[in-house]
Design a protein around this motif. Structure first.
Motif, short mmCIF file in Angstrom:
data_model
loop_
_atom_site.label_atom_id
_atom_site.label_comp_id
_atom_site.label_asym_id
_atom_site.label_seq_id
_atom_site.Cartn_x
_atom_site.Cartn_y
_atom_site.Cartn_z
N GLY A 65 5.03 -10.14 5.63
CA GLY A 65 4.47 -9.14 6.51
C GLY A 65 3.01 -9.33 6.87
N VAL A 99 8.26 -3.36 5.36
CA VAL A 99 6.96 -3.77 5.88
C VAL A 99 7.13 -4.55 7.18
CG1 VAL A 99 4.90 -5.15 5.45
CG2 VAL A 99 5.93 -3.85 3.58
N GLU A 100 6.36 -4.17 8.19
CA GLU A 100 6.31 -4.93 9.44
C GLU A 100 5.01 -5.72 9.54
OE1 GLU A 100 7.05 -2.73 12.98
OE2 GLU A 100 9.11 -2.18 12.40
N ARG A 101 3.89 -5.09 9.16
CA ARG A 101 2.59 -5.76 9.24
C ARG A 101 1.71 -5.33 8.07
NH1 ARG A 101 0.82 -4.52 15.50
NH2 ARG A 101 2.89 -4.68 16.45
#
Length: 336
Positions: free
Chosen positions: A173, A249-251
């Motif tokens: 991520g 989590v994406e980022r």
């Protein structure tokens, strides 16, 4: 009896054992055998030999120096008791030669597995051969190559080592920069990773970072997966996490929260106001979640808590975060 008569005597004895009927007829006969002629041995089995490198590091045919990797071999026709010889080369130098037993795999095929590791960076060539036996013919695999890369990259450098670093960070991520370049954004991703992994808070991608990634360190644990699409400000690790609707989590970004004299408020909030651009306080693309507390870009984002209470992020990351965060997006701020 002279010497000549002694040499003739065995011949006379040999003829004397022939059947009497044959002697009377003046001809010789050969007894007919009743034993069947043995069948010729079966022809050696054929087959093909294929080598398949284990897919590591995002499917790339590359590994880190000192990282163990696996080669899988397949034989189209299994014959019990057979072996192959697997060889590993670095250039013209032979690094390893090992005999491996072929095991049954499936109804007709066979296979084998062999592990390998080296600290020498470079392009490793792998090949296997099954030498002919009475049961099976010679088989040779087509060689394949795996690149072993060093355990460090320098700012501004590029190449396969950087791509591997970025691939591993992205899988967790962390937001990286231009592919194959150890640029400023990728360095910030390294900083965020180091924070979560409990390592020294620097931008350096040395051997300790590569080894930590290889052993699975630096995974961010979502605190509130049930909150769906939301933001988490982890004050213990000083990172900002953008969590997708599925609770994953994406980022992940480095950040700096409130210093001890002006601490960040803790709790669960929602974004109620958004202001683009830069305001009089130097706050860039601000997302307010309670009173004057906001997620925003700022010129100074050290590795420790240093803000006046807001969640500071580097200015180059502020615009993309601003675009991701919406009105009403939950924001969870906590210590681990």
């Amino acid at each position: 009896m002279n010497r000549r008569s002694l040499t003739v005597l065995p011949l006379l004895l040999a003829f004397a054992v022939l059947p009497s009927a044959a002697v009377a007829a003046g001809t010789s006969t050969t007894p007919t055998s009743t034993t069947p002629t043995p069948a010729p041995p079966p022809a050696p089995a054929g087959g093909t030999l294929t080598l398949i490198p284990q897919q590591v590091n995002g499917g790339q045919k590359a590994v880190l120096s000192g990282q163990r990797w696996t080669v899988v071999g397949k034989v189209s026709q299994y014959v019990a008791g057979q072996n192959v010889i697997v060889r590993f080369y670095l250039g013209n130098k032979k690094l390893k030669v090992q005999q491996v037993a072929i095991l049954r795999r499936g109804a007709t095929g066979g296979g084998f597995t062999i592990g390998f590791t080296t600290n020498r960076p470079g392009r490793i060539r792998v090949a296997a051969v099954h030498k002919a036996t009475p049961e099976q013919k010679t088989m040779r695999s087509r060689p394949f190559h795996v690149q072993v890369v060093p355990l460090a990259v320098n700012p501004g450098s590029g190449g396969l080592a950087v791509r591997l670093l970025q691939s591993e960070l992205s899988a967790k991520g962390y937001v990286v920069g231009q592919r194959g370049v150890f640029d400023a954004r990728t360095q910030r991703a390294v900083m965020a990773f180091r924070k979560v992994a409990g390592m020294a808070r620097t931008f350096s991608a040395d051997a300790s970072v590569f080894r930590a990634l290889a052993r699975g360190a630096g995974t961010f644990k979502v605190r509130f997966p049930s909150h769906g699409r939301h933001v988490e400000g982890d004050l213990t690790h000083q990172v900002l996490a953008l969590i997708g609707a599925g609770g994953k989590v994406e980022r992940l970004y480095m950040m700096s929260s409130g210093k001890p004299s002006t601490p960040t408020v803790l709790g669960s909030f929602r974004v109620y106001s958004k202001t683009p651009g830069t305001n009089d306080h130097g706050m860039v693309y601000s997302n307010y979640f309670i009173r004057g507390y906001a997620i925003h870009g700022y010129v100074d984002v050290p590795a420790y808590a240093a803000s006046h209470g807001c969640l500071r992020v580097p200015i180059p990351d502020a615009i993309s975060i601003y675009g991701w965060v919406q009105y009403g997006t939950p924001v969870d701020v906590y210590y681990r």
